[in-house]
Design a protein around this motif. Structure first.
Motif, PDB file in Angstrom:
ATOM      1  N   SER A  14      68.989  32.798 -15.845  1.00 13.07           N
ATOM      2  CA  SER A  14      68.988  32.474 -14.520  1.00 13.07           C
ATOM      3  C   SER A  14      70.356  31.347 -14.285  1.00 13.07           C
ATOM      4  O   SER A  14      70.487  31.119 -13.143  1.00 13.07           O
ATOM      5  N   CYS A  15      71.117  31.310 -15.718  1.00 18.58           N
ATOM      6  CA  CYS A  15      72.411  30.669 -14.863  1.00 18.58           C
ATOM      7  C   CYS A  15      73.342  31.337 -16.380  1.00 18.58           C
ATOM      8  O   CYS A  15      72.980  31.672 -16.850  1.00 18.58           O
ATOM      9  N   SER A  16      74.989  30.711 -15.761  1.00 18.18           N
ATOM     10  CA  SER A  16      76.247  31.549 -16.649  1.00 18.18           C
ATOM     11  C   SER A  16      75.972  30.851 -17.765  1.00 18.18           C
ATOM     12  O   SER A  16      75.593  29.828 -18.248  1.00 18.18           O
ATOM     13  N   PRO A  17      75.978  31.074 -19.059  1.00 24.07           N
ATOM     14  CA  PRO A  17      76.588  30.803 -20.021  1.00 24.07           C
ATOM     15  C   PRO A  17      77.478  29.258 -20.378  1.00 24.07           C
ATOM     16  O   PRO A  17      77.661  28.781 -20.662  1.00 24.07           O
ATOM     17  N   ALA A  18      78.391  29.297 -19.162  1.00 25.00           N
ATOM     18  CA  ALA A  18      79.365  28.558 -19.240  1.00 25.00           C
ATOM     19  C   ALA A  18      78.820  27.328 -18.399  1.00 25.00           C
ATOM     20  O   ALA A  18      78.330  26.077 -19.240  1.00 25.00           O
ATOM     21  N   LEU A  19      77.702  27.149 -17.871  1.00 25.97           N
ATOM     22  CA  LEU A  19      76.816  26.529 -17.462  1.00 25.97           C
ATOM     23  C   LEU A  19      76.122  25.699 -18.213  1.00 25.97           C
ATOM     24  O   LEU A  19      75.460  24.905 -18.520  1.00 25.97           O
ATOM     25  N   GLN A  20      74.998  26.645 -19.181  1.00 23.30           N
ATOM     26  CA  GLN A  20      74.089  25.812 -19.506  1.00 23.30           C
ATOM     27  C   GLN A  20      74.542  25.333 -20.901  1.00 23.30           C
ATOM     28  O   GLN A  20      74.915  24.386 -21.349  1.00 23.30           O
ATOM     29  N   GLY A  21      75.978  26.002 -21.077  1.00 18.65           N
ATOM     30  CA  GLY A  21      77.066  25.559 -22.657  1.00 18.65           C
ATOM     31  C   GLY A  21      77.169  24.055 -22.184  1.00 18.65           C
ATOM     32  O   GLY A  21      77.430  22.820 -22.712  1.00 18.65           O
ATOM     33  N   LYS A  22      77.653  23.634 -20.388  1.00 17.47           N
ATOM     34  CA  LYS A  22      78.527  22.698 -20.136  1.00 17.47           C
ATOM     35  C   LYS A  22      76.851  21.201 -19.792  1.00 17.47           C
ATOM     36  O   LYS A  22      77.038  20.670 -20.657  1.00 17.47           O
ATOM     37  N   LEU A  23      76.236  21.839 -19.757  1.00 16.49           N
ATOM     38  CA  LEU A  23      74.342  21.145 -19.547  1.00 16.49           C
ATOM     39  C   LEU A  23      73.741  20.645 -20.988  1.00 16.49           C
ATOM     40  O   LEU A  23      73.604  19.880 -21.489  1.00 16.49           O
ATOM     41  N   ALA A  24      74.313  22.451 -22.131  1.00 15.83           N
ATOM     42  CA  ALA A  24      73.847  21.619 -23.399  1.00 15.83           C
ATOM     43  C   ALA A  24      74.671  20.753 -23.616  1.00 15.83           C
ATOM     44  O   ALA A  24      74.414  19.385 -24.757  1.00 15.83           O
ATOM     45  N   ASP A  25      76.325  20.432 -23.507  1.00 22.37           N
ATOM     46  CA  ASP A  25      76.709  19.284 -24.418  1.00 22.37           C
ATOM     47  C   ASP A  25      76.248  17.944 -23.969  1.00 22.37           C
ATOM     48  O   ASP A  25      76.339  17.660 -25.122  1.00 22.37           O
ATOM     49  N   ALA A  26      76.219  17.946 -22.405  1.00 25.76           N
ATOM     50  CA  ALA A  26      76.328  16.299 -21.852  1.00 25.76           C
ATOM     51  C   ALA A  26      74.616  16.018 -22.317  1.00 25.76           C
ATOM     52  O   ALA A  26      74.311  14.795 -22.886  1.00 25.76           O
ATOM     53  N   LEU A  27      73.659  16.745 -22.839  1.00 27.67           N
ATOM     54  CA  LEU A  27      73.145  16.339 -23.156  1.00 27.67           C
ATOM     55  C   LEU A  27      73.162  15.967 -24.605  1.00 27.67           C
ATOM     56  O   LEU A  27      72.790  14.451 -25.992  1.00 27.67           O
ATOM     57  N   ALA A  28      73.823  16.606 -25.999  1.00 29.31           N
ATOM     58  CA  ALA A  28      73.863  16.553 -26.777  1.00 29.31           C
ATOM     59  C   ALA A  28      74.949  14.972 -27.180  1.00 29.31           C
ATOM     60  O   ALA A  28      74.586  14.332 -27.676  1.00 29.31           O
ATOM     61  N   ALA A  29      75.430  14.642 -26.367  1.00 28.17           N
ATOM     62  CA  ALA A  29      76.445  13.393 -25.772  1.00 28.17           C
ATOM     63  C   ALA A  29      75.890  12.087 -26.029  1.00 28.17           C
ATOM     64  O   ALA A  29      75.949  11.495 -26.650  1.00 28.17           O
ATOM     65  N   HIS A  30      74.010  12.348 -25.278  1.00 27.74           N
ATOM     66  CA  HIS A  30      73.193  11.403 -25.316  1.00 27.74           C
ATOM     67  C   HIS A  30      72.046  11.180 -26.481  1.00 27.74           C
ATOM     68  O   HIS A  30      71.219  11.396 -26.819  1.00 27.74           O
ATOM     69  N   ARG A  31      72.914  10.678 -27.480  1.00 28.14           N
ATOM     70  CA  ARG A  31      72.013  10.532 -29.256  1.00 28.14           C
ATOM     71  C   ARG A  31      70.900  10.112 -28.980  1.00 28.14           C
ATOM     72  O   ARG A  31      69.965   9.821 -30.227  1.00 28.14           O
ATOM     73  N   GLY A  32      70.846   9.463 -27.707  1.00 26.66           N
ATOM     74  CA  GLY A  32      69.544   8.348 -27.969  1.00 26.66           C
ATOM     75  C   GLY A  32      67.914   8.643 -27.006  1.00 26.66           C
ATOM     76  O   GLY A  32      67.001   8.579 -28.010  1.00 26.66           O
ATOM     77  N   TYR A  33      68.280  10.351 -27.039  1.00 25.87           N
ATOM     78  CA  TYR A  33      67.707  11.088 -26.808  1.00 25.87           C
ATOM     79  C   TYR A  33      67.478  12.681 -27.273  1.00 25.87           C
ATOM     80  O   TYR A  33      68.835  13.033 -28.024  1.00 25.87           O
ATOM     81  N   THR A  34      66.065  13.749 -27.719  1.00 22.39           N
ATOM     82  CA  THR A  34      66.509  14.116 -27.908  1.00 22.39           C
ATOM     83  C   THR A  34      66.643  15.783 -27.223  1.00 22.39           C
ATOM     84  O   THR A  34      65.786  15.392 -26.468  1.00 22.39           O
ATOM     85  N   HIS A  35      66.178  16.296 -27.824  1.00 21.02           N
ATOM     86  CA  HIS A  35      66.950  17.716 -26.014  1.00 21.02           C
ATOM     87  C   HIS A  35      66.219  19.032 -27.022  1.00 21.02           C
ATOM     88  O   HIS A  35      66.213  19.322 -28.235  1.00 21.02           O
ATOM     89  N   VAL A  36      66.189  19.557 -26.047  1.00 17.83           N
ATOM     90  CA  VAL A  36      66.206  21.539 -26.840  1.00 17.83           C
ATOM     91  C   VAL A  36      66.461  22.055 -25.731  1.00 17.83           C
ATOM     92  O   VAL A  36      66.266  21.946 -24.152  1.00 17.83           O
ATOM     93  N   VAL A  37      67.628  23.383 -26.152  1.00 16.45           N
ATOM     94  CA  VAL A  37      67.472  24.305 -24.810  1.00 16.45           C
ATOM     95  C   VAL A  37      66.724  25.635 -24.634  1.00 16.45           C
ATOM     96  O   VAL A  37      66.446  26.303 -26.170  1.00 16.45           O
ATOM     97  N   ASN A  38      65.724  26.145 -23.760  1.00 21.44           N
ATOM     98  CA  ASN A  38      64.436  27.417 -23.914  1.00 21.44           C
ATOM     99  C   ASN A  38      63.688  27.021 -25.191  1.00 21.44           C
ATOM    100  O   ASN A  38      63.880  27.941 -26.723  1.00 21.44           O
TER     101      ASN A  38
END
Length: 260
Positions: free
Chosen positions: A175-199
């Protein structure tokens, strides 16, 4: 008559859809529901408040008035399961996220009632969604549809254990480009106080899957937030000191959508 939805038309190539923010249940329908279901416990509580800043970014924002118990705007109109083989809830849910019934015995909606609800509530929301996507794409050549959701952090009926704090869904990248998904995943990874997952458990519902066509310059992303990060899950009360750091992350994610 209660409005079906509100739509703020922005100037940026970004549309924020909050399809489970509504909590209104018409009185005649609530009378058929269990006392617990009448509280609309499976609402995506306060997400419109969390995303209030999106207007400052120029985003369009669409928010329904009614509860998902009236009709689930993020389910297909034919009610085909989005997660085959897994517990889930349907177009006009008869089961809560707890696994308990929504309706008193014998009060579940018949097929003709479900059809009427789709026409009364589901279609206007989706007509507005499609029209706004088309307007923004016409104006900018591209548009990002952001699906804002939230859910209790522990729901054994739907998933094992505790849900990650931020759950990004892109229909496994469709549903979105690999580039945008990567940017969003990188942003979440930078906030180490929160956990995250993609798909992970939540890959995106009907809206993300139906409207996200990156090859047609329409990208769609769903974010499912664990509610414990911004509210009290028992009382449904908003907790500003928890919510403010979450809003910092949300703002960064939406800014990355605009910069894509």
């Amino acid at each position: 008559m209660e409005p079906i939805f509100t739509l703020h038309r922005g100037s940026a190539p970004l549309l924020v859809s909050l399809p489970h923010d509504g909590s209104v249940i018409p009185a005649e329908l609530a009378a058929r529901m269990t006392p617990q279901a009448q509280r609309a416990p499976d609402t995506d509580w306060h997400v419109s408040r969390l995303y209030a800043f999106a207007r400052e970014l120029g985003a369009s924002v669409i928010v329904p008035a009614h509860s998902r118990y009236v009709v689930d705007l993020n389910r297909p109109p034919d009610d085909v399961s989005l997660y085959p083989g897994q517990n889930t809830t349907g177009l006009c849910p008869i089961v809560q996220f707890s696994g308990e019934p929504v309706y008193l015995e014998g009060q579940e909606p018949a097929p003709e009632e479900i059809t009427a609800r789709v026409e009364r509530y589901w279609m206007p929301y989706h007509d507005a969604l499609a029209t706004e996507i088309a307007r923004l794409r016409e104006a900018h050549g591209r548009v990002v549809l952001w699906e804002g959701h939230s859910i209790r952090s522990v729901v054994p009926f739907l998933f094992e254990g505790r849900l990650p704090d931020f759950n990004l869904g892109t229909s496994n990248g469709a549903s979105c480009s690999p580039a945008l998904q990567g940017k969003l995943a990188d942003a979440l990874a930078a906030h180490r106080g929160y956990t995250h997952v993609v798909n992970g458990r939540f890959k995106g519902g009907y809206i993300t899957r139906h409207y996200g066509h990156p090859d047609e310059s329409v990208e769609a992303i769903q974010l499912e937030l664990a509610q414990v990060n911004y509210m009290d899950e028992a009382s449904f009360d908003y907790v500003p000191e928890r919510a403010e750091p979450v809003q910092v992350v949300l703002r960064e994610l939406l800014e990355r959508c605009l910069d894509a």
